[in-house]
Scaffold this motif. Structure first.
Motif, PDB file in Angstrom:
ATOM      1  N   ILE A  64       0.752   2.297   5.236  1.00 52.95           N
ATOM      2  CA  ILE A  64       0.858   2.860   3.878  1.00 52.95           C
ATOM      3  C   ILE A  64       2.171   3.647   3.768  1.00 52.95           C
ATOM      4  CG2 ILE A  64      -0.229   4.409   2.192  1.00 52.95           C
ATOM      5  CD1 ILE A  64      -2.910   3.857   3.684  1.00 52.95           C
ATOM      6  N   ASN A  85      -5.375   7.261  -3.506  1.00 55.17           N
ATOM      7  CA  ASN A  85      -4.104   7.207  -2.777  1.00 55.17           C
ATOM      8  C   ASN A  85      -3.230   8.426  -3.051  1.00 55.17           C
ATOM      9  OD1 ASN A  85      -4.516   4.721  -1.387  1.00 55.17           O
ATOM     10  ND2 ASN A  85      -4.455   3.755  -3.414  1.00 55.17           N
ATOM     11  N   ASP A 128      -0.493   7.833   7.534  1.00 57.70           N
ATOM     12  CA  ASP A 128      -0.436   6.709   6.595  1.00 57.70           C
ATOM     13  C   ASP A 128       0.451   5.593   7.130  1.00 57.70           C
ATOM     14  OD1 ASP A 128      -2.193   7.476   4.648  1.00 57.70           O
ATOM     15  OD2 ASP A 128      -0.707   8.585   3.481  1.00 57.70           O
ATOM     16  N   ARG A 179       0.859  -1.199   0.000  1.00 58.80           N
ATOM     17  CA  ARG A 179       0.000   0.000   0.000  1.00 58.80           C
ATOM     18  C   ARG A 179       0.893   1.246   0.000  1.00 58.80           C
ATOM     19  NH1 ARG A 179      -3.924  -0.331   4.713  1.00 58.80           N
ATOM     20  NH2 ARG A 179      -5.088   1.230   3.545  1.00 58.80           N
ATOM     21  N   TRP A 180       0.628   2.125  -0.950  1.00 60.08           N
ATOM     22  CA  TRP A 180       1.491   3.302  -1.141  1.00 60.08           C
ATOM     23  C   TRP A 180       0.631   4.555  -1.279  1.00 60.08           C
ATOM     24  CZ3 TRP A 180       6.681   2.348  -1.060  1.00 60.08           C
ATOM     25  CH2 TRP A 180       7.097   1.036  -1.344  1.00 60.08           C
ATOM     26  N   ALA A 181       1.263   5.699  -1.029  1.00 61.13           N
ATOM     27  CA  ALA A 181       0.574   6.984  -1.260  1.00 61.13           C
ATOM     28  C   ALA A 181       1.534   7.990  -1.898  1.00 61.13           C
ATOM     29  CB  ALA A 181       0.039   7.535   0.062  1.00 61.13           C
TER      30      ALA A 181
END
Ligand SMILES: Cc1ncc(COP(=O)(O)O)c(C=O)c1O
Length: 402
Positions: free
Chosen positions: A147, A118, A142, A92-94
């Protein structure tokens, strides 16, 4: 003066005429050797302007949209240890950027498979620059949810107002988070040529990749954007696929640079010629003078606005984009929005000027952006009373219909 499409410089126009006739294709060295040599030269010049060393590389693109997309793809691949180009995004990335971003950022996070939800949109301060404390809070929140930061995007010349984020602070955070740092200077890159305010883009060289559009404030004819990359080899790691029919098996293959191995596009036109001819013919000093004149014109309009009881200006322009707003007494925000939209439509219909409306912090403004080499202070002297006059007429009509 509405959006960021300058009148092209005449040398650049001739460059494009020649490019069409020569029909060089950067899709492979063998079918575009001159275009390859010249694109490498122009990319080098742009990298010199940023302050990148000899390890840097880049690509000319159709514009800022494709340059930002390429920057996001490099970010995704680098931050995932060069696995995402094979496996897609696993964790999971932002991505973090300010509310003043261009819409190309939203499209890019979608196109690289991250998803628009995201993209963390951070508020701006009174100068329309990203709030660093809010960015830190968003990253920390996050992290708590597992994240990770994929990319931090700095804006060096926002579309609305030419605002510049604190690039040094953003670089520090990106280094700490071990993520990519991309800067969108699609419009603001022109300030690298300014004689009067060279320091405005301080810290630009710290970015891992930078978008600059020569077809914006370098006055080149459409189309020509650029993605400039501090470490050229990341381009190869991100894009490098060679098909048999494109593989150069000649003895000189190592001297023959292949843009398709180091960028997204395949068939690609000879965009560098118009940029090269503009710089050869006028020199960067002359182009810098045009940039400074546009900044002067925007500042002049800002002064007219703040000295008038009828207008406000969002902020003192650092570049040539300015947002002004009519201050009618006793109108609600909604009524003022409608009034600005009506007046913009009326101005468009009359055909003397054209500029866009925009929204800043919930209010509607006129966005006026001199980027034309033929615009003068006299143009602003004509524009200001004209806009006031149209507002008065529209207000008069409104009272009559009320
Ligand atoms: C800051 C910024 N980035 C990206 C873009 C997109 O550039 P293009 O229209 O050349 O694709 C724009 C266009 O105005 C811009 O202002």
């Amino acid at each position: 003066m509405g959006l960021i499409t300058p009148s092209p410089n005449p040398a650049g126009i001739l460059g494009d005429l020649l490019a069409a006739a020569l029909n060089q294709n950067l899709g492979a060295y063998s079918i575009g050797p001159s275009a390859t040599a010249m694109e490498l030269r122009v990319i080098r010049w742009l990298n010199d302007l940023i302050g990148y060393d000899e390890k840097a590389g880049g690509n000319l693109t159709s514009g800022g949209m494709m340059a930002n997309f390429t920057g996001l793809k490099l970010a995704r691949d680098f931050t995932t240890g060069n696995t995402a180009q094979y496996d897609g995004l696993q964790d999971r990335w932002a991505v973090y950027v300010s509310e003043e971003r261009h819409v190309s950022i939203d499209k890019s996070v979608d196109a690289v498979g991250l998803g628009r939800n995201n993209l963390r949109v951070i508020s701006t301060d009174e100068n329309f620059c990203i709030k660093i404390d809010e960015l830190e809070e968003a990253i920390a929140k996050d992290k708590k949810e597992g994240i990770k930061a994929l990319c931090i995007i700095g804006l060096a010349g926002t579309t609305n107002l030419g605002a510049v984020d604190d690039l040094e602070a953003l670089h520090k955070i990106a280094a700490r988070e071990q993520c990519w740092f991309h800067v969108d200077a699609a419009y603001g890159g022109g300030m690298l040529l300014s004689h009067k305010n060279k320091k405005l883009l301080k810290g630009l060289h710290l970015a891992d990749s930078v978008t600059i559009d020569p077809h914006k404030w370098f006055y080149a004819p459409l189309d020509c954007g650029a993605i400039l990359v501090k470490d050229h080899d990341q381009l190869t790691r991100s894009f490098g696929i060679q098909h048999a029919y494109l593989t150069d098996q000649s003895e000189r293959k190592n001297e023959r640079y292949q843009f398709y191995v180091n960028g997204f596009e395949q068939s690609k036109r000879f965009r560098s010629l118009k940029v090269w001819m503009s710089f050869q013919h006028y020199g960067k000093d002359q182009i810098g003078e045009w940039v400074d004149k546009n900044v002067e014109q925007a500042n002049y309009l800002h002064q007219l606005a703040i000295n008038s009881k009828d207008f406000e200006s969002a902020t003192e322009p650092k570049m040539s984009a300015i947002c002004i707003r009519y201050k009618a007494e006793g109108l609600t925000n909604e009524q003022l929005t409608k009034l600005h939209i009506d007046v913009a439509a009326r101005i468009e219909k009359e055909g003397n000027f054209w500029f866009a409306t925009t929204i800043l912090k919930g209010k509607t403004w006129f966005r006026i952006n001199p980027v034309n080499i033929y615009t003068t202070i006299e143009t602003m002297d004509a524009l200001f009373p004209y806009v006031l006059h149209i507002f008065k007429v529209a207000e008069g009509l409104r009272h009559t219909t009320d």
